[in-house]
Write an enzyme that holds these catalytic residues in place. Structure first.
Site, mmCIF file in Angstrom:
data_model
loop_
_atom_site.group_PDB
_atom_site.id
_atom_site.type_symbol
_atom_site.label_atom_id
_atom_site.label_comp_id
_atom_site.label_asym_id
_atom_site.label_seq_id
_atom_site.Cartn_x
_atom_site.Cartn_y
_atom_site.Cartn_z
ATOM 1 N N GLU A 1 0.834 -1.208 0.000
ATOM 2 C CA GLU A 1 0.000 0.000 0.000
ATOM 3 C C GLU A 1 0.869 1.258 0.000
ATOM 4 O O GLU A 1 0.629 2.198 -0.764
ATOM 5 C CB GLU A 1 -0.894 -0.042 1.255
ATOM 6 C CG GLU A 1 -1.958 1.000 1.313
ATOM 7 C CD GLU A 1 -3.040 0.811 0.282
ATOM 8 O OE1 GLU A 1 -3.331 -0.341 -0.071
ATOM 9 O OE2 GLU A 1 -3.563 1.820 -0.191
ATOM 10 N N VAL B 1 -10.695 1.633 -0.800
ATOM 11 C CA VAL B 1 -10.412 2.605 0.258
ATOM 12 C C VAL B 1 -9.423 3.669 -0.212
ATOM 13 O O VAL B 1 -9.601 4.857 0.046
ATOM 14 C CB VAL B 1 -9.870 1.884 1.522
ATOM 15 C CG1 VAL B 1 -9.193 2.858 2.470
ATOM 16 C CG2 VAL B 1 -10.995 1.178 2.239
ATOM 17 N N ASP B 2 -8.381 3.239 -0.937
ATOM 18 C CA ASP B 2 -7.331 4.206 -1.262
ATOM 19 C C ASP B 2 -7.522 4.893 -2.620
ATOM 20 O O ASP B 2 -6.633 5.588 -3.076
ATOM 21 C CB ASP B 2 -5.946 3.572 -1.149
ATOM 22 C CG ASP B 2 -5.709 2.524 -2.212
ATOM 23 O OD1 ASP B 2 -6.510 2.438 -3.138
ATOM 24 O OD2 ASP B 2 -4.713 1.793 -2.104
ATOM 25 N N ALA B 3 -8.706 4.721 -3.226
ATOM 26 C CA ALA B 3 -8.922 5.355 -4.537
ATOM 27 C C ALA B 3 -8.925 6.883 -4.424
ATOM 28 O O ALA B 3 -8.184 7.568 -5.149
ATOM 29 C CB ALA B 3 -10.232 4.865 -5.134
#
Lengths: 134, 78
Positions: A87, B55-57
């Site tokens: 991530e 979530v990280d879009a």
């Protein structure tokens, strides 16, 4: 369909992972067709579209590779650590790619870049959802 | 012009904070779920993969817009 990596004959669940190569190739082929079509319309828009797509595809592929380096309940800690690393790497790669594009590529169609970036992200979700068996 | 940098910093900082909380919660639930039901761990991992992407879009789009502000808008505003 997700493919099982190991069939461990009743010892536990088969390790399932999404077909990362298929997802990568699917995204790249859609992007290549789009770019090739736009080359006949406007070259600046065409390479902006290509760059926008690649900025999404490459960090996502890195995240996918990192996310599935380890599998199974016994290595849950390793799974989570590699997921977090993936991530962070995805964020950093995206920031570096965007910075390099805005600094070195001129002229650039910013609208086409961001539109393709978001569209490729949606395509990625769609492909992960369709090709993974869950 | 300094305000542009502040805007970009807030955009990246708050976006990153949101993504960190979201991915942290997801990771915690992944470990918890794997510990409770080990046979579901591979499926949970794939679900995490999709969830983390969702979530990280927005923070990642925010990073892109922040880079645009820093490297395109701010130099032109001098």
């Amino acid at each position: 369909m997700a493919r099982p990596l190991k069939q461990n004959a009743g010892l536990g669940a088969p390790i399932v992972k999404p077909p990362l190569l298929k997802i990568f190739l699917g995204q790249c082929s859609v992007l290549a067709v789009l770019t090739a079509g736009l080359l006949f319309v406007d070259v600046t828009t065409a390479y902006s579209v290509l760059l926008g797509g690649m900025v999404c595809i490459l960090p996502n592929t890195y995240f996918g590779v990192m996310a599935f380096r380890h599998s199974g309940a016994r290595s849950a800690q390793k799974v989570t650590t590699s997921l977090y690393r993936g991530e962070v790497g995805k964020f950093l790669l995206t920031a570096v790619f965007f910075a390099c594009i805005f600094v070195f590529i001129k002229p650039l169609s910013v609208g086409a870049l961001f539109t393709t970036f978001i569209a490729t992200m949606l395509l990625n979700w769609f492909l992960v959802h369709r090709l993974s068996n869950f | 012009m300094e305000l542009i940098y502040v805007a970009a910093a807030i955009m990246m900082g708050l976006g990153g904070l949101g993504a960190a909380i979201g991915v942290g919660l997801l990771g915690g639930k992944l470990i918890e779920g794997s510990a409770r039901q080990p046979e579901l761990a591979p499926k949970l991992q794939v679900t995490f993969f999709l969830g983390a992407g969702l979530v990280d879009a927005i923070p990642i789009i925010g990073v892109g817009i922040a880079m645009y502000l820093i490297f395109v808008v701010a130099p032109g505003a001098v």
